[in-house]
Design a protein around this motif. Structure first.
Motif, PDB file in Angstrom:
ATOM      1  N   THR A  91      11.868  23.177  18.605  1.00 10.59           N
ATOM      2  CA  THR A  91      12.484  22.064  17.936  1.00 10.59           C
ATOM      3  C   THR A  91      13.438  21.480  18.804  1.00 10.59           C
ATOM      4  OG1 THR A  91      12.162  22.803  15.847  1.00 10.59           O
ATOM      5  CG2 THR A  91      13.382  20.964  15.758  1.00 10.59           C
ATOM      6  N   LYS A  92      14.288  22.312  19.286  1.00 11.64           N
ATOM      7  CA  LYS A  92      15.451  21.748  20.252  1.00 11.64           C
ATOM      8  C   LYS A  92      15.218  21.701  21.570  1.00 11.64           C
ATOM      9  CE  LYS A  92      18.968  23.915  17.477  1.00 11.64           C
ATOM     10  NZ  LYS A  92      20.345  24.803  17.366  1.00 11.64           N
ATOM     11  N   LYS A  93      13.851  22.400  21.946  1.00 12.38           N
ATOM     12  CA  LYS A  93      13.368  22.245  23.294  1.00 12.38           C
ATOM     13  C   LYS A  93      14.446  23.115  24.262  1.00 12.38           C
ATOM     14  CE  LYS A  93       9.872  18.843  23.913  1.00 12.38           C
ATOM     15  NZ  LYS A  93       9.404  17.885  24.621  1.00 12.38           N
ATOM     16  N   THR A  94      14.819  24.207  23.758  1.00 14.54           N
ATOM     17  CA  THR A  94      15.791  25.073  24.554  1.00 14.54           C
ATOM     18  C   THR A  94      14.821  26.192  24.642  1.00 14.54           C
ATOM     19  OG1 THR A  94      16.842  25.857  22.537  1.00 14.54           O
ATOM     20  CG2 THR A  94      17.899  23.758  23.798  1.00 14.54           C
ATOM     21  N   TYR A  95      15.602  26.980  25.634  1.00 14.21           N
ATOM     22  CA  TYR A  95      15.081  28.671  25.518  1.00 14.21           C
ATOM     23  C   TYR A  95      16.353  29.475  25.747  1.00 14.21           C
ATOM     24  CZ  TYR A  95      14.689  28.341  30.525  1.00 14.21           C
ATOM     25  OH  TYR A  95      15.015  27.892  32.223  1.00 14.21           O
ATOM     26  N   THR A  96      16.352  30.745  25.317  1.00 15.23           N
ATOM     27  CA  THR A  96      17.408  31.380  25.339  1.00 15.23           C
ATOM     28  C   THR A  96      17.212  32.679  26.386  1.00 15.23           C
ATOM     29  OG1 THR A  96      18.633  30.805  23.359  1.00 15.23           O
ATOM     30  CG2 THR A  96      19.375  32.894  24.303  1.00 15.23           C
ATOM     31  N   LEU A  97      18.008  32.992  27.361  1.00 12.79           N
ATOM     32  CA  LEU A  97      17.606  34.237  28.282  1.00 12.79           C
ATOM     33  C   LEU A  97      18.387  35.378  27.813  1.00 12.79           C
ATOM     34  CD1 LEU A  97      17.495  32.202  31.680  1.00 12.79           C
ATOM     35  CD2 LEU A  97      15.556  32.582  30.298  1.00 12.79           C
ATOM     36  N   LYS A  98      17.742  36.333  27.768  1.00 14.21           N
ATOM     37  CA  LYS A  98      18.805  37.646  27.408  1.00 14.21           C
ATOM     38  C   LYS A  98      18.491  38.438  29.091  1.00 14.21           C
ATOM     39  CE  LYS A  98      19.923  41.602  24.787  1.00 14.21           C
ATOM     40  NZ  LYS A  98      20.768  42.012  25.574  1.00 14.21           N
ATOM     41  N   PHE A  99      19.575  38.302  29.860  1.00 13.64           N
ATOM     42  CA  PHE A  99      19.115  38.707  31.049  1.00 13.64           C
ATOM     43  C   PHE A  99      19.572  40.285  30.799  1.00 13.64           C
ATOM     44  CE2 PHE A  99      21.300  34.790  31.725  1.00 13.64           C
ATOM     45  CZ  PHE A  99      20.368  34.118  32.884  1.00 13.64           C
ATOM     46  N   GLU A 100      18.492  40.970  31.468  1.00 17.69           N
ATOM     47  CA  GLU A 100      18.287  42.540  31.584  1.00 17.69           C
ATOM     48  C   GLU A 100      19.193  43.145  32.857  1.00 17.69           C
ATOM     49  OE1 GLU A 100      14.589  43.878  30.328  1.00 17.69           O
ATOM     50  OE2 GLU A 100      14.715  42.979  28.394  1.00 17.69           O
ATOM     51  N   GLY A 101      18.684  42.208  34.035  1.00 13.11           N
ATOM     52  CA  GLY A 101      19.053  42.467  35.291  1.00 13.11           C
ATOM     53  C   GLY A 101      19.096  41.284  36.094  1.00 13.11           C
ATOM     54  N   SER A 102      20.311  41.435  37.047  1.00 13.30           N
ATOM     55  CA  SER A 102      20.448  40.174  37.997  1.00 13.30           C
ATOM     56  C   SER A 102      21.136  40.730  39.269  1.00 13.30           C
ATOM     57  CB  SER A 102      21.311  39.169  37.397  1.00 13.30           C
ATOM     58  OG  SER A 102      21.506  38.076  38.173  1.00 13.30           O
ATOM     59  N   SER A 103      20.547  40.061  40.196  1.00 15.02           N
ATOM     60  CA  SER A 103      21.548  40.473  41.650  1.00 15.02           C
ATOM     61  C   SER A 103      22.779  39.825  41.760  1.00 15.02           C
ATOM     62  CB  SER A 103      20.487  39.629  42.772  1.00 15.02           C
ATOM     63  OG  SER A 103      20.610  38.177  42.543  1.00 15.02           O
ATOM     64  N   PHE A 104      23.183  39.034  40.498  1.00 12.75           N
ATOM     65  CA  PHE A 104      24.543  38.817  40.157  1.00 12.75           C
ATOM     66  C   PHE A 104      24.829  39.518  39.065  1.00 12.75           C
ATOM     67  CE2 PHE A 104      27.754  35.638  38.109  1.00 12.75           C
ATOM     68  CZ  PHE A 104      28.693  36.027  38.958  1.00 12.75           C
ATOM     69  N   PRO A 105      25.628  40.714  39.213  1.00 12.47           N
ATOM     70  CA  PRO A 105      25.657  41.702  38.000  1.00 12.47           C
ATOM     71  C   PRO A 105      26.292  41.148  36.802  1.00 12.47           C
ATOM     72  CG  PRO A 105      26.263  42.708  40.161  1.00 12.47           C
ATOM     73  CD  PRO A 105      26.112  41.167  40.556  1.00 12.47           C
ATOM     74  N   ASN A 106      27.303  40.088  36.995  1.00 10.37           N
ATOM     75  CA  ASN A 106      27.827  39.512  35.808  1.00 10.37           C
ATOM     76  C   ASN A 106      26.908  38.766  34.719  1.00 10.37           C
ATOM     77  OD1 ASN A 106      29.516  39.986  38.087  1.00 10.37           O
ATOM     78  ND2 ASN A 106      31.278  38.569  37.055  1.00 10.37           N
ATOM     79  N   ARG A 107      25.787  38.597  35.200  1.00 10.15           N
ATOM     80  CA  ARG A 107      24.744  38.153  34.263  1.00 10.15           C
ATOM     81  C   ARG A 107      23.952  39.002  33.519  1.00 10.15           C
ATOM     82  NH1 ARG A 107      25.917  33.412  34.320  1.00 10.15           N
ATOM     83  NH2 ARG A 107      24.922  31.759  35.489  1.00 10.15           N
ATOM     84  N   ALA A 108      24.178  40.340  33.978  1.00  5.63           N
ATOM     85  CA  ALA A 108      23.209  41.505  33.057  1.00  5.63           C
ATOM     86  C   ALA A 108      24.131  41.677  31.699  1.00  5.63           C
ATOM     87  CB  ALA A 108      23.455  42.742  33.799  1.00  5.63           C
ATOM     88  N   GLU A 109      22.902  41.816  30.758  1.00  3.56           N
ATOM     89  CA  GLU A 109      23.486  41.979  29.217  1.00  3.56           C
ATOM     90  C   GLU A 109      23.859  40.891  28.835  1.00  3.56           C
ATOM     91  OE1 GLU A 109      22.105  44.484  28.142  1.00  3.56           O
ATOM     92  OE2 GLU A 109      21.122  45.085  29.900  1.00  3.56           O
ATOM     93  N   THR A 110      23.747  39.634  29.509  1.00  4.35           N
ATOM     94  CA  THR A 110      24.305  38.436  28.561  1.00  4.35           C
ATOM     95  C   THR A 110      23.444  37.611  28.353  1.00  4.35           C
ATOM     96  OG1 THR A 110      24.600  37.175  30.790  1.00  4.35           O
ATOM     97  CG2 THR A 110      26.336  38.516  30.151  1.00  4.35           C
ATOM     98  N   GLU A 111      23.643  36.444  27.473  1.00  6.69           N
ATOM     99  CA  GLU A 111      22.686  35.597  27.147  1.00  6.69           C
ATOM    100  C   GLU A 111      22.995  34.206  27.432  1.00  6.69           C
ATOM    101  OE1 GLU A 111      21.500  35.520  23.019  1.00  6.69           O
ATOM    102  OE2 GLU A 111      20.680  37.694  23.047  1.00  6.69           O
ATOM    103  N   GLN A 112      22.073  33.232  27.666  1.00  8.46           N
ATOM    104  CA  GLN A 112      22.439  31.982  27.869  1.00  8.46           C
ATOM    105  C   GLN A 112      21.313  30.909  27.659  1.00  8.46           C
ATOM    106  OE1 GLN A 112      22.101  30.137  32.152  1.00  8.46           O
ATOM    107  NE2 GLN A 112      24.170  30.342  31.959  1.00  8.46           N
ATOM    108  N   THR A 113      21.500  29.793  26.803  1.00 10.43           N
ATOM    109  CA  THR A 113      20.481  28.956  26.210  1.00 10.43           C
ATOM    110  C   THR A 113      20.504  27.645  27.107  1.00 10.43           C
ATOM    111  OG1 THR A 113      20.987  29.726  24.089  1.00 10.43           O
ATOM    112  CG2 THR A 113      19.806  27.530  24.329  1.00 10.43           C
TER     113      THR A 113
END
Length: 168
Positions: free
Chosen positions: A115-137
């Protein structure tokens, strides 16, 4: 014209009308189904402090959304220096800095709000460690061949629009 011919012509007309593109509306893919697949990176509005494009002039990258809810994303500058040692564990400080600042890789799970045309990412890992275990829509616009994504918070600070093309 006899009845058999008239009936045959009517059936053919009905079948033809049923196969017209306008009748595919009931079969249109959901937004999530349209997102699934492999996308090649085209561009981003992310800039370096000096105003130059963060990913250089010929960036490379892939964004993959699987049917079962996983994603993987990689973006790299095409002008990254080769390591003189030919061993990534023995890079010089300058080589390592270039790679860290010139690439990003993330993976995890995603969910789509059609409906909103969004997606939410749940980062399990990243080469930028600050992203790991975070979410972003992220909001996005999609056509058959192009995906535009609004990233509200890049790993370099600020927001950005990313453009991808469907891989063929």
């Amino acid at each position: 014209m006899n009845r058999t011919s008239l009936f045959s012509a009517s059936v053919l007309l009905a079948l033809g009308a049923a196969l017209l593109p306008g009748n595919v509306v009931g079969q249109q893919k959901s937004v999530r189904e349209q997102l699934v697949g492999t996308w090649t990176f085209v561009s981003s509005t992310t800039k370096l402090p000096d105003g130059s494009p963060a990913w250089g002039t010929n960036p490379k990258g892939l964004l993959i959304f699987t049917e079962n809810g996983y994603f993987s994303s990689q973006i790299v500058r095409s002008d990254l220096p080769k390591f003189a040692s030919n061993n990534r564990a023995q890079g010089t400080p300058e080589e390592n800095r270039s790679v860290v600042q010139g690439s990003i890789a993330t993976f995890g799970k995603y969910k789509v709000d059609d409906t909103k045309k969004t997606y939410t990412l749940k980062f399990e890992g990243s080469s930028f460690p600050n992203r790991a275990e975070t979410e972003q829509t992220r909001a996005f616009e999609i056509t058959a061949d192009e995906l535009k994504i609004a990233n509200p918070s890049t790993s370099m600070g600020g927001s950005s629009e990313l453009v991808y093309r469907r891989a063929k």
